[in-house]
Design a protein around this motif. Sequence first.
Motif, PDB file in Angstrom:
ATOM      1  N   ILE A 292      25.008  64.922  55.846  1.00  0.00           N
ATOM      2  CA  ILE A 292      26.111  64.885  56.797  1.00  0.00           C
ATOM      3  C   ILE A 292      27.315  65.585  56.178  1.00  0.00           C
ATOM      4  N   SER A 293      27.894  66.530  56.914  1.00  0.00           N
ATOM      5  CA  SER A 293      29.071  67.251  56.409  1.00  0.00           C
ATOM      6  C   SER A 293      30.276  66.959  57.296  1.00  0.00           C
ATOM      7  N   LEU A 294      30.570  65.686  57.472  1.00  0.00           N
ATOM      8  CA  LEU A 294      31.698  65.274  58.283  1.00  0.00           C
ATOM      9  C   LEU A 294      32.810  64.725  57.398  1.00  0.00           C
ATOM     10  N   ASP A 295      34.037  64.846  57.885  1.00  0.00           N
ATOM     11  CA  ASP A 295      35.152  64.188  57.215  1.00  0.00           C
ATOM     12  C   ASP A 295      35.822  63.245  58.208  1.00  0.00           C
ATOM     13  N   LYS A 296      36.918  62.628  57.802  1.00  0.00           N
ATOM     14  CA  LYS A 296      37.555  61.624  58.664  1.00  0.00           C
ATOM     15  C   LYS A 296      38.058  62.228  59.972  1.00  0.00           C
ATOM     16  N   PHE A 297      38.510  63.486  59.952  1.00  0.00           N
ATOM     17  CA  PHE A 297      38.969  64.124  61.190  1.00  0.00           C
ATOM     18  C   PHE A 297      37.800  64.383  62.139  1.00  0.00           C
ATOM     19  N   ASP A 298      36.670  64.829  61.578  1.00  0.00           N
ATOM     20  CA  ASP A 298      35.481  65.044  62.403  1.00  0.00           C
ATOM     21  C   ASP A 298      35.052  63.741  63.067  1.00  0.00           C
ATOM     22  N   CYS A 299      35.020  62.665  62.297  1.00  0.00           N
ATOM     23  CA  CYS A 299      34.627  61.361  62.850  1.00  0.00           C
ATOM     24  C   CYS A 299      35.614  60.910  63.919  1.00  0.00           C
ATOM     25  N   ALA A 300      36.889  61.144  63.697  1.00  0.00           N
ATOM     26  CA  ALA A 300      37.901  60.761  64.690  1.00  0.00           C
ATOM     27  C   ALA A 300      37.727  61.577  65.972  1.00  0.00           C
ATOM     28  N   ILE A 301      37.443  62.861  65.831  1.00  0.00           N
ATOM     29  CA  ILE A 301      37.209  63.716  67.004  1.00  0.00           C
ATOM     30  C   ILE A 301      35.985  63.229  67.772  1.00  0.00           C
ATOM     31  N   LEU A 302      34.896  62.972  67.056  1.00  0.00           N
ATOM     32  CA  LEU A 302      33.677  62.504  67.714  1.00  0.00           C
ATOM     33  C   LEU A 302      33.901  61.165  68.415  1.00  0.00           C
ATOM     34  N   ALA A 303      34.605  60.260  67.765  1.00  0.00           N
ATOM     35  CA  ALA A 303      34.880  58.948  68.370  1.00  0.00           C
ATOM     36  C   ALA A 303      35.724  59.102  69.633  1.00  0.00           C
ATOM     37  N   ALA A 304      36.729  59.940  69.575  1.00  0.00           N
ATOM     38  CA  ALA A 304      37.601  60.141  70.736  1.00  0.00           C
ATOM     39  C   ALA A 304      36.839  60.783  71.893  1.00  0.00           C
ATOM     40  N   LEU A 305      35.996  61.763  71.589  1.00  0.00           N
ATOM     41  CA  LEU A 305      35.232  62.422  72.647  1.00  0.00           C
ATOM     42  C   LEU A 305      34.133  61.528  73.223  1.00  0.00           C
ATOM     43  N   GLN A 306      33.591  60.624  72.389  1.00  0.00           N
ATOM     44  CA  GLN A 306      32.636  59.646  72.919  1.00  0.00           C
ATOM     45  C   GLN A 306      33.285  58.765  73.967  1.00  0.00           C
ATOM     46  N   ALA A 307      34.539  58.405  73.718  1.00  0.00           N
ATOM     47  CA  ALA A 307      35.256  57.520  74.637  1.00  0.00           C
ATOM     48  C   ALA A 307      35.706  58.262  75.889  1.00  0.00           C
ATOM     49  N   ASP A 308      36.078  59.545  75.727  1.00  0.00           N
ATOM     50  CA  ASP A 308      36.568  60.321  76.864  1.00  0.00           C
ATOM     51  C   ASP A 308      36.367  61.805  76.600  1.00  0.00           C
ATOM     52  N   ALA A 309      35.285  62.344  77.123  1.00  0.00           N
ATOM     53  CA  ALA A 309      34.960  63.756  76.898  1.00  0.00           C
ATOM     54  C   ALA A 309      35.855  64.688  77.693  1.00  0.00           C
TER      55      ALA A 309
ATOM     56  N   ILE B 135      23.568  43.358  79.891  1.00  0.00           N
ATOM     57  CA  ILE B 135      24.676  42.675  79.232  1.00  0.00           C
ATOM     58  C   ILE B 135      25.542  43.660  78.457  1.00  0.00           C
ATOM     59  N   LYS B 136      24.928  44.672  77.881  1.00  0.00           N
ATOM     60  CA  LYS B 136      25.684  45.724  77.197  1.00  0.00           C
ATOM     61  C   LYS B 136      24.981  47.045  77.405  1.00  0.00           C
ATOM     62  N   SER B 137      25.775  48.069  77.622  1.00  0.00           N
ATOM     63  CA  SER B 137      25.253  49.423  77.695  1.00  0.00           C
ATOM     64  C   SER B 137      26.350  50.345  77.191  1.00  0.00           C
ATOM     65  N   THR B 138      26.009  51.183  76.248  1.00  0.00           N
ATOM     66  CA  THR B 138      26.980  52.139  75.731  1.00  0.00           C
ATOM     67  C   THR B 138      26.260  53.394  75.293  1.00  0.00           C
ATOM     68  N   THR B 139      26.966  54.484  75.323  1.00  0.00           N
ATOM     69  CA  THR B 139      26.443  55.721  74.748  1.00  0.00           C
ATOM     70  C   THR B 139      27.165  56.030  73.438  1.00  0.00           C
ATOM     71  N   ALA B 140      28.152  55.205  73.097  1.00  0.00           N
ATOM     72  CA  ALA B 140      28.961  55.436  71.896  1.00  0.00           C
ATOM     73  C   ALA B 140      28.197  55.024  70.643  1.00  0.00           C
ATOM     74  N   LEU B 141      28.102  55.946  69.691  1.00  0.00           N
ATOM     75  CA  LEU B 141      27.492  55.642  68.401  1.00  0.00           C
ATOM     76  C   LEU B 141      28.506  54.921  67.520  1.00  0.00           C
ATOM     77  N   PRO B 142      28.056  54.062  66.609  1.00  0.00           N
ATOM     78  CA  PRO B 142      28.979  53.343  65.727  1.00  0.00           C
ATOM     79  C   PRO B 142      29.462  54.234  64.575  1.00  0.00           C
ATOM     80  N   LEU B 143      30.359  55.151  64.892  1.00  0.00           N
ATOM     81  CA  LEU B 143      30.810  56.138  63.909  1.00  0.00           C
ATOM     82  C   LEU B 143      31.587  55.524  62.754  1.00  0.00           C
ATOM     83  N   ASP B 144      32.050  54.285  62.914  1.00  0.00           N
ATOM     84  CA  ASP B 144      32.713  53.635  61.796  1.00  0.00           C
ATOM     85  C   ASP B 144      31.749  53.442  60.625  1.00  0.00           C
TER      86      ASP B 144
END
Length: 161
Positions: A2-19, A144-153
Amino acid sequence: MISLDKFDCAILAALQADATLSIAALSEKVGLSSTPCWKRVRRLEDEGYIQARVSIINRHKVGLPVTVFVSVRTTEHDEKWLTTFAEAVTNMPEVQEFHRMSGDVDYLLKVVTNDIDGYDRFYKKLIKAARLSGVSSAFSMEQIKSTTALPLDLVSQRLPA
């Protein structure tokens, strides 16, 4: 690797929530200026971290309230059979997920449909697709739960500080 940094993870998390976030809104959310943020999004797309940007449709509102988990068993385990079966199943629009499993079940399908008759029509297509030794269906009573968001934390915890 994996070649991600904290900004990449933040971008992915934000886009998962609202593309639909604009680059300006995304860059503000993750703490980057617009151009570097845009370049990172492009890189994440080019490298396959972002596979697609989609809208999640309310299946109840469009008349597809029934979810069925279908367990499939077979005595056939050769490549030709798998190719035929996989092609047939991936072309069935009712199938939302298709997994090859370990254990007692060979394949697990997540199927959505309009009603029991709709599932019966799907079932008849499925058993025509390839030789199967067993099909078992479990109808979801309540989601009971459905999500497409990966646990990027979990990813960002492994990144260097």
